[in-house]
Design a protein around this motif. Structure first.
Motif, PDB file in Angstrom:
ATOM      1  N   GLU A   1      -0.625   2.505  -3.613  1.00 24.70           N
ATOM      2  CA  GLU A   1      -0.759   1.634  -4.219  1.00 24.70           C
ATOM      3  C   GLU A   1       0.488   1.808  -5.003  1.00 24.70           C
ATOM      4  N   GLU A   2       2.083   2.427  -4.982  1.00 25.38           N
ATOM      5  CA  GLU A   2       3.072   2.141  -5.283  1.00 25.38           C
ATOM      6  C   GLU A   2       3.408   0.663  -4.033  1.00 25.38           C
ATOM      7  N   ASN A   3       3.141   1.524  -2.717  1.00 28.36           N
ATOM      8  CA  ASN A   3       3.717   0.443  -1.732  1.00 28.36           C
ATOM      9  C   ASN A   3       3.308  -1.209  -2.413  1.00 28.36           C
ATOM     10  N   ALA A   4       1.207  -1.125  -2.791  1.00 29.13           N
ATOM     11  CA  ALA A   4       0.991  -2.613  -2.791  1.00 29.13           C
ATOM     12  C   ALA A   4       1.606  -3.414  -3.512  1.00 29.13           C
ATOM     13  N   ILE A   5       1.991  -2.659  -5.024  1.00 29.53           N
ATOM     14  CA  ILE A   5       2.222  -3.303  -5.910  1.00 29.53           C
ATOM     15  C   ILE A   5       4.022  -3.881  -5.612  1.00 29.53           C
TER      16      ILE A   5
END
Length: 201
Positions: free
Chosen positions: A48-52
């Motif tokens: 999630e952090e990387n996608a954002i």
């Protein structure tokens, strides 16, 4: 036709998105089409952090709506590895074959019933002046001890889908889209499509 940029330079991912978004009337563009030199460092510790990170960086730079995808393979016998490091598991070269070899080597001697794994995908949708939203999907399976199939990319040749009795790389694009982690995440996105995204021209 509406245009959407996918924050990736991975042609395999682009094909997955095309199979799912073209029927909704979207022309899928990637960083290879709009910002070939742009590379966002993935410093997050979760999908999630990387996608954002990727979605917001590309959207801000290009001033357009962007969908970013961070996805990978989680192998239970390897305590969830390779996880967020899936693309560069065997080193910085991002070699699919080297990554597969490393997983197979680490699973040497592990019984079939203990080779359970899943593909996970988190999509982040970002646009100027809008709040970033995330959508996720997964696909359960197990790791084969040898490669099968010529389709797909990444770990697809060693990921066995029990319900279809095939490796992911043996599936046709529409078959993969129907059950894949990315397909499931995109269906979640489609169900809760942000108003501002569906209104794009």
């Amino acid at each position: 036709m509406k245009r959407i940029v996918i924050a990736t330079q991975n042609k395999g991912k682009a094909k997955d998105f095309e199979a799912l978004l073209a029927p909704l009337g979207y022309e899928v563009l990637t960083l290879l089409d709009v910002a070939q030199d742009m590379d966002v460092e993935e410093t997050g510790v979760t999908f999630e952090e990387n996608a954002i990170l990727k979605a917001e960086a590309v959207s801000k730079e290009l001033n357009i709506p962007v969908i970013s995808d961070d996805s990978g393979l989680e192998v239970d016998a390897l305590n969830g590895e390779p996880g967020v490091y899936s693309a560069r598991y065997a080193g910085g070269e991002k070699s699919d074959n080297a990554n597969i070899d490393k997983v197979l080597e680490k699973l040497t001697g592990v019984a079939d019933n203990e080779r359970t794994a899943r593909f996970r995908c988190v999509l982040a949708v970002a646009a100027p002046g809008q709040q970033t939203q995330t959508f996720s999907g997964s696909c359960e399976g197990r790791i084969l001890d040898t490669r099968r199939g010529e389709n797909g990319f990444g770990y697809d040749p060693i990921f066995y889908v029990p319900s279809l009795e095939k490796a992911m790389a043996e599936l046709l694009p529409h078959e993969k889209a129907a059950i894949s982690h990315r397909g499931n995440a995109l269906r979640e996105l489609k169900q809760s499509m942000p108003n501002w995204l569906s209104e794009q021209n």
